[in-house]
Scaffold this active site. Structure first.
Site, PDB file in Angstrom:
ATOM      1  N   ARG A 224     -13.010  -2.463  12.387  1.00 35.36           N
ATOM      2  CA  ARG A 224     -13.730  -1.234  12.046  1.00 35.36           C
ATOM      3  C   ARG A 224     -15.169  -1.328  12.557  1.00 35.36           C
ATOM      4  NH1 ARG A 224      -9.554   0.795  11.625  1.00 35.36           N
ATOM      5  NH2 ARG A 224      -8.574   1.762   9.809  1.00 35.36           N
ATOM      6  N   HIS A 272     -10.690   3.515  19.983  1.00 39.68           N
ATOM      7  CA  HIS A 272      -9.905   3.300  18.761  1.00 39.68           C
ATOM      8  C   HIS A 272      -8.423   3.594  19.017  1.00 39.68           C
ATOM      9  CE1 HIS A 272      -9.817   3.278  14.090  1.00 39.68           C
ATOM     10  NE2 HIS A 272      -8.710   2.769  14.604  1.00 39.68           N
TER      11      HIS A 272
HETATM   12  P1  NDP Z   1      -4.376  -7.275   6.070  1.00 45.34           P
HETATM   13  O1  NDP Z   1      -4.827  -6.702   4.778  1.00 45.34           O
HETATM   14  O2  NDP Z   1      -2.937  -7.619   6.237  1.00 45.34           O
HETATM   15  O3  NDP Z   1      -5.191  -8.611   6.369  1.00 45.34           O
HETATM   16  C1  NDP Z   1      -6.560  -8.734   6.133  1.00 45.34           C
HETATM   17  C2  NDP Z   1      -6.994 -10.174   6.373  1.00 45.34           C
HETATM   18  O4  NDP Z   1      -8.417 -10.251   6.230  1.00 45.34           O
HETATM   19  C3  NDP Z   1      -6.397 -11.151   5.356  1.00 45.34           C
HETATM   20  O5  NDP Z   1      -6.089 -12.381   5.990  1.00 45.34           O
HETATM   21  C4  NDP Z   1      -7.549 -11.358   4.369  1.00 45.34           C
HETATM   22  O6  NDP Z   1      -7.556 -12.610   3.724  1.00 45.34           O
HETATM   23  C5  NDP Z   1      -8.747 -11.265   5.294  1.00 45.34           C
HETATM   24  N1  NDP Z   1      -9.945 -10.926   4.527  1.00 45.34           N
HETATM   25  C6  NDP Z   1     -10.185  -9.794   3.807  1.00 45.34           C
HETATM   26  N2  NDP Z   1     -11.394  -9.861   3.229  1.00 45.34           N
HETATM   27  C7  NDP Z   1     -11.926 -11.050   3.579  1.00 45.34           C
HETATM   28  C8  NDP Z   1     -13.146 -11.708   3.299  1.00 45.34           C
HETATM   29  N3  NDP Z   1     -14.087 -11.141   2.516  1.00 45.34           N
HETATM   30  N4  NDP Z   1     -13.359 -12.924   3.809  1.00 45.34           N
HETATM   31  C9  NDP Z   1     -12.416 -13.508   4.588  1.00 45.34           C
HETATM   32  N5  NDP Z   1     -11.230 -12.950   4.905  1.00 45.34           N
HETATM   33  C10 NDP Z   1     -10.998 -11.734   4.402  1.00 45.34           C
HETATM   34  O7  NDP Z   1      -4.850  -6.275   7.192  1.00 45.34           O
HETATM   35  P2  NDP Z   1      -4.143  -5.944   8.590  1.00 45.34           P
HETATM   36  O8  NDP Z   1      -3.979  -7.215   9.340  1.00 45.34           O
HETATM   37  O9  NDP Z   1      -2.937  -5.104   8.379  1.00 45.34           O
HETATM   38  O10 NDP Z   1      -5.256  -5.022   9.277  1.00 45.34           O
HETATM   39  C11 NDP Z   1      -6.575  -5.474   9.468  1.00 45.34           C
HETATM   40  C12 NDP Z   1      -7.476  -4.316   9.870  1.00 45.34           C
HETATM   41  O11 NDP Z   1      -7.232  -3.946  11.219  1.00 45.34           O
HETATM   42  C13 NDP Z   1      -7.254  -2.999   9.116  1.00 45.34           C
HETATM   43  O12 NDP Z   1      -7.877  -3.031   7.858  1.00 45.34           O
HETATM   44  C14 NDP Z   1      -7.875  -1.991  10.058  1.00 45.34           C
HETATM   45  O13 NDP Z   1      -9.231  -1.816   9.737  1.00 45.34           O
HETATM   46  C15 NDP Z   1      -7.755  -2.647  11.431  1.00 45.34           C
HETATM   47  N6  NDP Z   1      -6.841  -1.904  12.316  1.00 45.34           N
HETATM   48  C16 NDP Z   1      -7.328  -1.440  13.516  1.00 45.34           C
HETATM   49  C17 NDP Z   1      -6.500  -0.773  14.392  1.00 45.34           C
HETATM   50  C18 NDP Z   1      -7.012  -0.305  15.715  1.00 45.34           C
HETATM   51  O14 NDP Z   1      -6.301   0.397  16.433  1.00 45.34           O
HETATM   52  N7  NDP Z   1      -8.220  -0.677  16.119  1.00 45.34           N
HETATM   53  C19 NDP Z   1      -5.086  -0.530  14.084  1.00 45.34           C
HETATM   54  C20 NDP Z   1      -4.672  -1.063  12.810  1.00 45.34           C
HETATM   55  C21 NDP Z   1      -5.534  -1.730  11.971  1.00 45.34           C
HETATM   56  P3  NDP Z   1      -6.423 -13.003   2.647  1.00 45.34           P
HETATM   57  O15 NDP Z   1      -5.133 -13.073   3.432  1.00 45.34           O
HETATM   58  O16 NDP Z   1      -6.837 -14.322   2.155  1.00 45.34           O
HETATM   59  O17 NDP Z   1      -6.408 -11.887   1.631  1.00 45.34           O
HETATM   60  C1  OXD Z   2      -5.265   1.662  11.338  1.00 48.45           C
HETATM   61  C2  OXD Z   2      -5.955   2.114  12.528  1.00 48.45           C
HETATM   62  O1  OXD Z   2      -5.945   1.196  10.416  1.00 48.45           O
HETATM   63  O2  OXD Z   2      -5.329   2.813  13.333  1.00 48.45           O
HETATM   64  O3  OXD Z   2      -4.029   1.747  11.296  1.00 48.45           O
HETATM   65  O4  OXD Z   2      -7.112   1.807  12.737  1.00 48.45           O
END
Ligand code: NDP
Ligand code: OXD
Length: 309
Positions: A224, A272
């Protein structure tokens, strides 16, 4: 009970029709048409107009049409105390992994610079890097980060990842929490951000964190825009500490025409679109959740409202 689709882009009819075709017994409406608001129990949303969720007095579930849910928590007028679900989907994860691989290979082999050289008619061979000599560090080892990490490892990159809780991923060295962040950063040549945007991660890609990367490190933000402190990134690119950045996400989207990223030679941009929910793949899980909601069963892919992801 019925579903309303709320999104402000040109995919609203695609989503409405895909949901409707998946189960003709379910009433599905676009928020732009006349619809019985008191009948709506599930809102399937993507970057909805703030305040629009408050129109539904009997709403029982907010279903994000993407993986990220930060935009939902940003809407203070949303109904609180109802479940939020998000997308967890193999294509969303593999599309992200493929995008990150493409960006990394373009960087290793100088493809972005050669494109600029071509435009200027410059013939200037450059030293390239080999996969085996590069360490990739992934912030966030969730659905997308974990697959990206293990895919990159299978291509023989050195891969390490950092998350809140400790992970065990074959071929990937894992770090957890603030205490292990420095060691992780110091050994990362290419940093990939795949964290959710929460109060704890907002602005995490700042001078303090990015300065801990080795000189000439490269940064990829596909999570993000709110993770990045734009001025800090530009200062570290200009000072030569960072060799470049590839960004897919921005504080404001579309990015304003006057933003310095557009003309910065070391910033490479995509709009994006690293990974996008594919309706044919994700609609079944939303319909399944709708059925579970209707029958009072536990839904899948629930968001933890305390953690914010
Ligand atoms: P998940 O919720 O599956 O994973 C998030 C990860 O981040 C987990 O490993 C979590 O740790 C870690 N995390 C969260 N907070 C912290 C913190 N404070 N310190 C350290 N680690 C942290 O998310 P996804 O993998 O499904 O997606 C990640 C992000 O990707 C989405 O939120 C979205 O913003 C972005 N995205 C972007 C897209 C694009 O096209 N650019 C498309 C889809 C998603 P833990 O496992 O220990 O909880
Ligand atoms: C998502 C994205 O969060 O598209 O799925 O960014």
């Amino acid at each position: 009970m019925a579903i309303v689709v709320i999104r402000q882009d040109d995919r609203i009819d695609l989503w409405k029709n895909a949901l409707q075709n998946a189960d003709t017994a379910v009433n599905v409406y676009s928020y732009l048409e006349e619809h019985p608001k008191e009948e709506i129990s599930m809102a399937v949303i993507w970057k909805h107009p703030k305040g629009s969720l408050a129109d539904y007095p009997n709403l029982k579930c907010i279903a994000s049409a993407g993986a990220g849910v930060d935009y939902i928590f940003e809407d203070e007028t949303r109904p609180k105390n109802i479940p939020i679900t998000r997308i967890v989907d193999p294509y969303l994860a593999s599309d992200m992994s493929e995008h990150v691989l493409a960006v990394i290979l373009a960087h290793l082999k100088n493809l972005n610079q050669y494109k600029l050289d071509q435009v200027s008619h410059v013939w200037q061979p450059k030293q390239y890097m080999r996969i085996k000599d590069v360490t990739i560090g992934i912030l966030g080892l969730g659905e997308l980060g974990a697959l990206t990490a293990s895919d990159l490892s299978s291509y023989n990159f050195n891969v390490q990842g950092w998350s809140r809780s400790k992970k065990d991923i074959e071929g990937v060295q894992t770090f957890a929490g603030v205490a292990e962040q420095k060691e992780f950063l110091n050994a990362t040549d290419i940093l990939v951000c795949l964290l959710p945007l929460t109060p704890a991660t907002e602005g995490i890609l700042n001078n303090e964190l990015l300065s801990q990367l080795p000189k000439n490190a490269f940064v990829i933000n596909v999570a993000r825009g709110g993770h990045m402190v734009d001025d800090d990134l530009i200062a570290l690119l200009d000072s030569g500490h960072l060799s470049g950045a590839c960004l897919d996400v921005y504080h404001t989207e579309p990015l304003s025409k006057s933003h310095p990223f557009w003309n910065h030679k070391k910033v490479h941009m995509t709009p994006h679109y690293a990974s996008v929910s594919d309706t044919s793949s994700v609609i079944p899980q939303i319909i399944e959740n709708y059925k579970r909601l209707s029958s009072g069963e536990k839904m899948q892919n629930l968001v933890d409202s305390d953690k914010g992801y």
